[in-house]
Design an enzyme around this catalytic site. Structure first.
Site, PDB file in Angstrom:
ATOM      1  N   THR A  15       0.838  -1.247  -0.112  1.00 24.87           N
ATOM      2  CA  THR A  15       0.049   0.035  -0.138  1.00 24.87           C
ATOM      3  C   THR A  15       0.981   1.252  -0.136  1.00 24.87           C
ATOM      4  OG1 THR A  15      -1.685  -1.193   1.281  1.00 24.87           O
ATOM      5  CG2 THR A  15      -1.783   1.004   1.191  1.00 24.87           C
ATOM      6  N   SER A  60       1.772  -7.772  -0.907  1.00 19.56           N
ATOM      7  CA  SER A  60       2.532  -8.643  -0.155  1.00 19.56           C
ATOM      8  C   SER A  60       1.694  -9.827  -0.163  1.00 19.56           C
ATOM      9  CB  SER A  60       2.935  -7.946   1.013  1.00 19.56           C
ATOM     10  OG  SER A  60       1.968  -8.003   1.920  1.00 19.56           O
ATOM     11  N   THR A 278       1.560 -22.123  20.474  1.00 21.53           N
ATOM     12  CA  THR A 278       0.573 -21.708  20.939  1.00 21.53           C
ATOM     13  C   THR A 278      -0.473 -20.774  19.812  1.00 21.53           C
ATOM     14  OG1 THR A 278      -0.738 -20.607  22.518  1.00 21.53           O
ATOM     15  CG2 THR A 278       1.403 -19.714  22.289  1.00 21.53           C
TER      16      THR A 278
HETATM   17  N1  ASP Z   1      -2.273  -5.752   0.872  1.00 19.16           N
HETATM   18  C1  ASP Z   1      -1.396  -4.753   1.070  1.00 19.16           C
HETATM   19  C2  ASP Z   1      -0.015  -5.642   1.132  1.00 19.16           C
HETATM   20  O1  ASP Z   1       0.021  -6.288   1.910  1.00 19.16           O
HETATM   21  C3  ASP Z   1      -1.711  -4.364   2.387  1.00 19.16           C
HETATM   22  C4  ASP Z   1      -0.435  -3.184   2.987  1.00 19.16           C
HETATM   23  O2  ASP Z   1       0.280  -2.850   2.281  1.00 19.16           O
HETATM   24  O3  ASP Z   1      -0.597  -3.034   3.902  1.00 19.16           O
HETATM   25  O4  ASP Z   1       0.823  -5.360   0.235  1.00 19.16           O
END
Ligand code: ASP
Length: 342
Positions: A15, A60, A278
């Protein structure tokens, strides 16, 4: 006086570097070369910044171990040229990537700070600016001309954490990460408050070793009331499966069903490593403290202690990739290699 630090920014996606597609409203990666124009404040920092981007930045959720290798490779190639590294990464799998990197980069004597944001950099209310600027400042910190931080960390919303202690806890709040079993390394307020006693100690003059062999023949299995024999049998039949993280209840407890003990025993005899972690947010596995974990101790399951699932699954990939012998696997897993367990 300390010499000016040189920092390499590695943009992988997420993001932080996204813009809105105004037609569909969906977020997509933007051209990273525009970064300085989005954050002109970068030029005011007391360090030299160079940046490099994945050719195709990714959300990601699409990160794979091959991408972890790319990040490790970029750090390795540039290791002698820079004093610190800031990796911009989506928050969704940031704890996995940064935990993996902590194992892959042995004898690390420079900071590798992962950061990202909940709102895109171009958004008026973005958290990206603070996260990025403070991450760079932290990566540039020196004492006696040596980097202050010499480990893989994660910076988000005013806190620097040891990366392999973190977990993403919120999909909406700016405070997206926590480190339930280890205190923050730095808290950012009017001043940067450094928790010196929690930092990993310098490794002397040992050379950086980059471990590139990772084995993903692993699985995570979370217990729940109703967890069935069929399900367990199905997972244990997965071809080439070498290790499992078993997410148990509380302090490492599981149902006292005969079939559970029998199937786990069979799997261990076949050479599959099973780690007891856990599913609680904080705290530690303590096998034997309840009747419901006594048998697991006898099997024996590997004790994950207070490790996070993210740090545990990546540790398995790293140890299996390093071809640790069957005999010493349990002892090595139960040893803290990069400060990932207490
Ligand atoms: N979906 C995005 C990612 O993990 C969310 C983020 O960047 O915070 O790439």
């Amino acid at each position: 006086m300390e010499s000016k630090s040189k920092i390499l920014l590695i943009y992988t996606g997420g993001t932080i570097g996204m813009i809105k597609d105004y037609r569909s409203g969906a977020l997509m990666p933007f051209d990273f070369s525009e970064l300085e124009s989005k954050i002109p404040e970068l030029s005011q920092l007391e360090c030299t910044i160079k940046s490099i981007s994945f050719e195709h930045p990714i959300d990601s959720s699409n990160m794979k171990p091959q991408d972890w290798l790319k990040i490790a490779g970029l750090i390795e190639q540039n290791y002698d040229l820079f004093d610190g590294f800031v990796v911009l990464h989506g928050s969704d799998t940031m704890s996995y990537t940064s935990s993996a990197l902590s194992y892959m980069l042995e004898n690390l004597s420079k900071p590798v700070v992962f950061t990202g944001s909940q709102l895109p950099i171009g958004d008026l209310r973005t958290d990206a600016k603070e996260n990025l600027i403070t991450s760079i400042q932290i990566a540039a910190l020196k004492e006696k001309n040596k980097p202050l931080i010499q480990e893989v960390c994660l910076y988000f919303e005013y806190k620097l954490y040891r990366a392999n202690r973190t977990t993403k806890v919120n999909a909406e709040h700016f405070k997206a990460f926590e480190s339930p079993n280890f205190p923050p390394l730095i808290t950012s307020g009017v001043h940067l408050k450094i928790n010196y006693s929690s930092l990993l100690k310098p490794k002397g003059n040992k050379k950086l070793v980059v471990h590139k062999a990772l084995d993903n023949n692993v699985a995570i299995l979370k217990l729940f009331p109703g967890f069935s024999e069929k399900l367990l049998e199905g997972v244990l039949r997965v071809p080439d499966l070498k290790a499992i993280i078993l997410e148990t209840y509380g302090a490492g407890n599981a149902p006292t069903e005969e079939w559970l003990f029998r199937e786990l025993k069979k799997a261990i005899e076949k050479g599959i490593h099973i780690v007891n972690v856990t599913q609680c947010y904080g705290g530690s596995v303590l096998m034997g403290s309840y009747k419901t974990s006594e048998v697991l101790k006898k099997l024996p399951l590997i004790n994950g202690g207070d490790i996070t699932t993210e740090a545990a699954i990546t540790k398995l990939m790293y140890l299996l990739g390093s071809r640790v012998s069957k005999k010493s696997f349990q002892t090595i897993f139960e040893t803290s290699l990069r400060g990932e367990m207490t």
